[in-house]
Each structure stands twice: as structure tokens, then as C-alpha cells.
Design an enzyme around this catalytic site. Structure first.
Site, mmCIF file in Angstrom:
data_model
loop_
_atom_site.group_PDB
_atom_site.id
_atom_site.type_symbol
_atom_site.label_atom_id
_atom_site.label_comp_id
_atom_site.label_asym_id
_atom_site.label_seq_id
_atom_site.Cartn_x
_atom_site.Cartn_y
_atom_site.Cartn_z
ATOM 1 N N CYS A 44 6.152 -5.457 15.682
ATOM 2 C CA CYS A 44 5.835 -4.542 16.780
ATOM 3 C C CYS A 44 4.373 -4.810 17.162
ATOM 4 C CB CYS A 44 6.017 -3.096 16.347
ATOM 5 S SG CYS A 44 7.722 -2.774 15.848
ATOM 6 N N ASN A 70 -3.627 4.284 16.318
ATOM 7 C CA ASN A 70 -4.702 3.984 15.377
ATOM 8 C C ASN A 70 -5.111 2.537 15.558
ATOM 9 O OD1 ASN A 70 -4.936 6.492 13.854
ATOM 10 N ND2 ASN A 70 -2.831 6.048 13.251
ATOM 11 N N CYS A 87 -1.303 5.669 10.172
ATOM 12 C CA CYS A 87 -0.075 4.967 10.607
ATOM 13 C C CYS A 87 -0.415 3.622 11.205
ATOM 14 C CB CYS A 87 0.626 5.728 11.719
ATOM 15 S SG CYS A 87 1.188 7.327 11.265
ATOM 16 N N SER A 102 11.381 5.316 15.643
ATOM 17 C CA SER A 102 10.188 4.883 16.379
ATOM 18 C C SER A 102 10.597 4.480 17.787
ATOM 19 C CB SER A 102 9.546 3.702 15.651
ATOM 20 O OG SER A 102 9.081 4.127 14.394
ATOM 21 N N LEU A 103 10.524 5.414 18.717
ATOM 22 C CA LEU A 103 11.002 5.149 20.086
ATOM 23 C C LEU A 103 9.907 4.479 20.922
ATOM 24 C CD1 LEU A 103 13.481 5.464 21.866
ATOM 25 C CD2 LEU A 103 12.599 7.682 22.600
ATOM 26 N N HIS A 104 8.783 5.156 21.091
ATOM 27 C CA HIS A 104 7.555 4.584 21.672
ATOM 28 C C HIS A 104 7.595 4.201 23.146
ATOM 29 C CE1 HIS A 104 6.161 4.688 17.622
ATOM 30 N NE2 HIS A 104 6.730 3.579 17.223
ATOM 31 N N GLU A 149 0.810 -1.216 0.000
ATOM 32 C CA GLU A 149 0.000 0.000 0.000
ATOM 33 C C GLU A 149 0.844 1.266 0.000
ATOM 34 O OE1 GLU A 149 -4.083 -1.575 2.065
ATOM 35 O OE2 GLU A 149 -2.501 -0.979 3.409
ATOM 36 N N CYS A 182 6.155 -6.921 7.188
ATOM 37 C CA CYS A 182 7.326 -6.526 7.968
ATOM 38 C C CYS A 182 7.693 -7.691 8.867
ATOM 39 C CB CYS A 182 7.008 -5.287 8.810
ATOM 40 S SG CYS A 182 8.449 -4.658 9.694
ATOM 41 N N CYS A 187 3.422 8.600 1.632
ATOM 42 C CA CYS A 187 3.941 7.599 2.565
ATOM 43 C C CYS A 187 4.213 6.328 1.757
ATOM 44 C CB CYS A 187 2.889 7.363 3.655
ATOM 45 S SG CYS A 187 3.390 6.181 4.895
ATOM 46 N N GLY A 230 6.742 -1.965 6.180
ATOM 47 C CA GLY A 230 8.110 -2.477 6.172
ATOM 48 C C GLY A 230 9.101 -1.640 6.942
ATOM 49 N N GLU A 231 10.272 -2.243 7.167
ATOM 50 C CA GLU A 231 11.372 -1.564 7.860
ATOM 51 C C GLU A 231 12.414 -1.197 6.791
ATOM 52 O OE1 GLU A 231 12.483 -0.241 10.827
ATOM 53 O OE2 GLU A 231 14.170 0.127 9.495
ATOM 54 N N CYS A 254 1.314 -2.616 15.817
ATOM 55 C CA CYS A 254 1.300 -2.261 14.383
ATOM 56 C C CYS A 254 0.645 -3.355 13.562
ATOM 57 C CB CYS A 254 2.728 -2.045 13.908
ATOM 58 S SG CYS A 254 2.853 -1.804 12.122
ATOM 59 N N SER A 293 11.924 6.492 8.276
ATOM 60 C CA SER A 293 11.592 6.094 9.644
ATOM 61 C C SER A 293 12.090 4.680 9.910
ATOM 62 C CB SER A 293 10.073 6.149 9.839
ATOM 63 O OG SER A 293 9.730 5.629 11.106
HETATM 64 N N1 SAH Z 1 9.040 0.324 10.094
HETATM 65 C C1 SAH Z 1 9.302 1.691 10.249
HETATM 66 C C2 SAH Z 1 8.466 2.593 9.362
HETATM 67 C C3 SAH Z 1 7.005 2.247 9.174
HETATM 68 S S1 SAH Z 1 5.913 2.468 10.519
HETATM 69 C C4 SAH Z 1 9.153 2.097 11.692
HETATM 70 O O1 SAH Z 1 8.649 1.303 12.473
HETATM 71 O O2 SAH Z 1 9.592 3.184 12.032
HETATM 72 C C5 SAH Z 1 5.618 4.234 10.587
HETATM 73 C C6 SAH Z 1 5.248 4.721 11.988
HETATM 74 O O3 SAH Z 1 3.907 4.335 12.350
HETATM 75 C C7 SAH Z 1 6.155 4.154 13.059
HETATM 76 O O4 SAH Z 1 6.539 5.129 13.979
HETATM 77 C C8 SAH Z 1 5.244 3.150 13.710
HETATM 78 O O5 SAH Z 1 5.690 2.839 14.988
HETATM 79 C C9 SAH Z 1 3.924 3.857 13.680
HETATM 80 N N2 SAH Z 1 2.779 2.968 13.919
HETATM 81 C C10 SAH Z 1 2.690 1.644 13.673
HETATM 82 N N3 SAH Z 1 1.474 1.168 14.046
HETATM 83 C C11 SAH Z 1 0.774 2.209 14.536
HETATM 84 C C12 SAH Z 1 -0.554 2.351 15.039
HETATM 85 N N4 SAH Z 1 -1.409 1.334 15.080
HETATM 86 N N5 SAH Z 1 -0.946 3.573 15.445
HETATM 87 C C13 SAH Z 1 -0.109 4.635 15.352
HETATM 88 N N6 SAH Z 1 1.154 4.561 14.872
HETATM 89 C C14 SAH Z 1 1.592 3.363 14.461
HETATM 90 FE FE1 SF4 Z 2 7.459 -3.098 11.063
HETATM 91 FE FE2 SF4 Z 2 7.507 -0.457 11.635
HETATM 92 FE FE3 SF4 Z 2 5.251 -1.909 11.972
HETATM 93 FE FE4 SF4 Z 2 7.331 -2.291 13.607
HETATM 94 S S1 SF4 Z 2 6.098 -0.395 13.390
HETATM 95 S S2 SF4 Z 2 6.081 -3.912 12.649
HETATM 96 S S3 SF4 Z 2 9.043 -2.020 12.212
HETATM 97 S S4 SF4 Z 2 6.276 -1.488 10.022
#
Ligand code: SAH
Ligand code: SF4
Length: 414
Positions: free
Chosen positions: A146, A344, A387, A265-267, A122, A142, A135, A211-212, A149, A243
Site C-alpha cells: 500500500c 502518519n 499506524c 482498510s477502505l481508505h 515490531e 508485508c 498491536c 503484515g496482512e 504504509c 484488520s
Molecule cells: N495489513 C492490515 C493490518 C495492518 S495496517 C491492513 O492493512 O489492514 C493497520 C492500519 O494502519 C491499516 O488500516 C493501515 O491502512 C493503516 N496505515 C498504514 N500506514 C499508515 C500511515 N502511514 N498512516 C496512518 N495509517 C496507516
Molecule cells: Fe500491508 Fe496493511 Fe501496510 Fe497495506 S496497510 S502494506 S496491507 S501492512
């Protein structure tokens, strides 16, 4: 459609990507999208042109492909008429196939795309008053899992090729009707983009789709080089953000060889919570990650590193978390800004989004410490384009089911 072998899935902590061979086109022609000028020249020489001709034609074709966005050799008017069918017999100008295009009530667009070998992924376009952000995906699915996600629950993965990555940007320009009409009308300074922010055009790119990107480093780098090439798509590296979830060993190379803005992506602010949310943390911990950020080439007060922080109710959103986030960023002396992302939701997710009041309070604490911490407005939620919501319905089969189907196919006689 060609069946491709399933990629072996490494463990969640150390998911070394296994590059998979790309299925060749059935008609034997070569797709030029994703190739550099010297690569195109080499193909033309292999096909029979002498070295000088090959170089000249490659320069012309490169311009038509990436700068003008033409999708047919017949439209390349400065190439001799007789030469155009010669090209069309041997080469194609590919675009990812569009399976579905959706428009959100807030103007966000999402495209479901398909590779030539039948994998879906997508791409999302987010228009704003002063910019338009695309985006872009780097992989199908991926490997990193995480827990918050949706993409991370997709098991079937392959790396996208440079052509499939730059092809997304080209497709978006097709759809938005914004290829330049003039001749070699590009700025000399690579930092001055020809496309300016006027609210309607694609001005920015974020590698934040599926993806990463740092687990598909070479292809992402090669694609972004074409995007940044002032004779190619001509977008300034200052308008591109990559990212990563924290692939520490690849971060220095990303800075040196790509040189775009970095988002991390620290979180979470402690090991236990980050281990849960971003399992890669068990391999590359928070301190190691922040040290790599501090060493990121090109980071400065005018080019800050963005720290993404998803807001999860009662998981990582307390006042203490906000204070600890500030302490961590200050301890590593990072030129940082924080991007707070309201979670989200997606079907089956184990988390809930923090309340608006909690998010405001968290943001205020970080702001008060002198670090910018805006809250990202969720966009395109009604079409699952926000996201972390990206997951193609074609990938709903479980991994076990796919492995079984593959084994059956291999066992089948003939
Ligand atoms: N894999 C990379 C880039 C893609 S994700 C990464 O993880 O950085 C892009 C961003 O969306 C990242 O910061 C990810 O942590 C965030 N993200 C993933 N799932 C999400 C969700 N359900 N709600 C909000 N942000 C989310
Ligand atoms: Fe992959 Fe980024 Fe989603 Fe983590 S947040 S599963 S690295 S796409």
C-alpha cells in the site's frame, strides 16, 4: 544465527503468500509456545510418555504456559520434581527475543523483536484511560505495498508462526507484569474476559501491526485460538480486532473460524484512488469487498465492522469523498463505524496528512449521516510506533541487494 532462504515475492496485485519452512532450533529441542494441548500431548507421547500420562502432563503444562505465563519448567510446581528436567531437556518455552523496548512520551510502548532465525518485527502497546491495546504483527514486512504504509515498503517477508504471534501477547504480559497469580481462576463464559478494562492492563488486541493477517490465515487463527482459550490466555473475542486490507476470499473463513471483530482498510471511495492506495483493490474491488463485509458472520449493530480511512491531503479527503463513503456503506446496509486515521508520515512518503479542519469536516459529514466516525488520535509518533510507521531498520537493504547476496551465498563453494 541461521540463514533462511528468501521468500519469492509475488506481484503486488495477487501476492499469494509462500509459506517458508521454519529453521529448526540448533539444540534440537522443540518450542512449545504456539502449540495446542493435543499437539503438546502428541509430543510428550512421542518422547516416551504413555497416552494417559501425556494427556495429563499436557493439560498441566498448557495451563502453566498460557494461563500462568511461566517461562521455565522448574516453576511448574504441580509436576513431579523429577519430571521437570526431563521436560527441559526436550522442550523450551520460547518468547520472541526483545532487541529494543521504547517508551513514547504519551505512554505508548514499542518493542523491536527478533525471531529465532534472525528476522525483526515490531509490537506496540497503547495504554488508554479505559483500556490497553496491544498491536500485534502477523508477518515480517508485508507483500501488499500500500503506497501510504511504511511496512509496505519492506520487501523481506516471512509469515510469523503461531508461537511468534501468541508469543507477542505473552511477552507483553511479561513486560506489563500481569499474569494471574491464582490457580484455574478463569471465567466459564468465553465472552467474559477475566481481564477487565481498568486502564493499566492489556485488555484488547488488534491485529494491526506488520503484515496482512489474512495472508497468514492458519497461523493467525491458531494463535488467536490460544489467546481466546479460557484455559489459555483467556481474552474474549469481543476484545480482539483483525484488520485486513481486503482479502475477500478469506473473510468468511475469518468470521467462521476466528470470530473476532473485523476492521477493513477502505481508505478510498472510488476505484482509481483505491487502486493507487491499496493495490490489492485491482484484484478485489470496492463493491466485492463491501459485499463480503455485509456477509461477514457475526457482524451486527452491536458488533459493527470498522472501516479504517487514512486521511491524505487532497487525495481522499473531500466533502464528496465523505458523502460517497456514506452512500457506499448505506448501499451495502453495513453495520459500520468509520475510523478516521490521520496519516502518519514516514521518510520518503509521497503523501501529506489532511489538515485538522478537513478531518473534522469529513468526520462531521459521516456523523451527520448517522455513522460514527471518530478520529483516531495518533499515538507513539515520537518513537515511530503509530499506524503504518512500523518498519525495522534491519530491513533497509534493497530487495535486489538481498537477492544478490543470496545468489552469492548459493554460488560460494562449500
Ligand atoms: N495489513 C492490515 C493490518 C495492518 S495496517 C491492513 O492493512 O489492514 C493497520 C492500519 O494502519 C491499516 O488500516 C493501515 O491502512 C493503516 N496505515 C498504514 N500506514 C499508515 C500511515 N502511514 N498512516 C496512518 N495509517 C496507516
Ligand atoms: Fe500491508 Fe496493511 Fe501496510 Fe497495506 S496497510 S502494506 S496491507 S501492512
Amino acid at each position: 544465527m541461521t540463514q533462511t532462504a528468501l521468500m519469492p515475492i509475488p506481484g503486488p496485485i495477487d501476492p499469494v503468500p509462500v509459506a517458508r519452512a521454519i529453521t529448526p532450533r540448533a539444540d534440537g529441542r522443540v518450542d512449545l509456545i504456539g502449540l495446542t494441548k493435543p499437539q503438546i500431548a502428541a509430543l510428550f507421547a512421542q518422547a516416551g510418555l504413555d497416552a494417559k500420562q501425556a494427556k495429563l502432563r499436557a493439560k498441566q503444562v498448557f495451563h502453566w504456559l498460557y494461563h500462568r505465563g511461566v517461562a521455565e519448567f522448574a516453576a511448574m510446581t504441580d509436576i513431579a520434581k523429577a519430571m521437570r528436567p526431563w521436560l527441559a531437556e526436550r522442550f523450551v518455552i520460547g518468547r520472541p527475543e526483545t532487541i529494543e523496548a521504547q517508551l513514547s512520551s504519551d505512554g505508548t510502548r514499542k518493542w523491536l523483536l527478533r525471531t529465532a532465525d534472525g528476522h525483526d518485527f515490531e509490537m506496540v502497546f497503547i495504554p488508554d484511560a479505559d483500556r490497553g491495546t496491544l498491536c500485534v504483527s502477523s508477518q515480517v514486512g508485508c507483500t501488499l505495498n500500500c503506497t501510504f504504509c511504511h511496512t509496505g515498503t519492506m520487501r523481506l517477508v516471512r509469515n510469523l508462526t503461531p508461537g511468534e504471534i501468541v508469543g507477542q501477547v505473552m511477552l507483553a504480559r511479561d513486560a506489563l507484569g500481569e499474569w494471574p497469580k491464582g490457580a484455574m481462576d478463569v471465567a466459564d463464559d468465553p465472552d467474559v474476559a477475566e481481564y477487565t478494562a481498568d486502564g493499566r492492563l492489556l485488555t484488547n488486541i488488534v491485529m494491526m501491526g506488520m503484515g496482512e493477517p489474512l495472508y497468514n490465515f492458519d497461523n493467525v487463527r491458531d494463535a488467536l485460538k490460544l489467546v481466546m482459550d479460557c484455559e489459555g490466555l483467556g481474552l474474549s473475542r469481543r476484545r480482539i480486532t483483525l484488520s485486513t486490507s481486503g482479502v475477500v476470499p478469506m473473510m468468511a473463513r475469518a468470521g467462521e473460524e476466528i470470530g473476532v471483530n473485523l476492521a477493513v482498510s477502505l481508505h478510498a471511495t472510488n476505484k482509481a484512488v483505491r487502486d493507487e492506495l491499496v493495490p490489492l483493490n485491482k484484484k478485489y474491488g470496492i463493491d466485492e469487498l463491501l459485499a463480503a463485509c455485509a456477509a461477514y458472520p457475526g457482524a451486527s449493530n452491536s458488533r459493527r465492522i470498522t472501516f479504517e480511512y487514512v486521511m491524505l491531503a487532497d487525495k481522499n479527503d473531500s466533502d464528496e469523498d465523505a458523502h460517497e463513503l456514506v452512500r457506499l456503506l448505506k448501499r451495502h446496509k453495513l453495520p459500520a463505524k468509520v475510523n478516521l486515521i490521520p496519516f502518519n508520515p514516514w521518510p520518503g512518503a509521497a503523501y501529506e496528512c489532511s489538515s485538522p479542519e478537513r478531518i473534522r469536516r469529513f468526520s462531521a459529514i459521516v456523523f451527520d449521516a448517522g455513522i460514527s466516525a471518530p478520529v483516531r488520535t495518533p499515538r507513539g509518533r515520537d518513537i515511530d510506533a503509530a499506524c503504518g510507521q512500523l518498519k525495522t531498520s534491519a530491513e533497509k537493504k534493497s530487495r535486489a541487494e538481498l537477492d544478490r547476496l543470496a545468489a552469492e551465498q548459493q554460488a560460494a563453494p562449500g
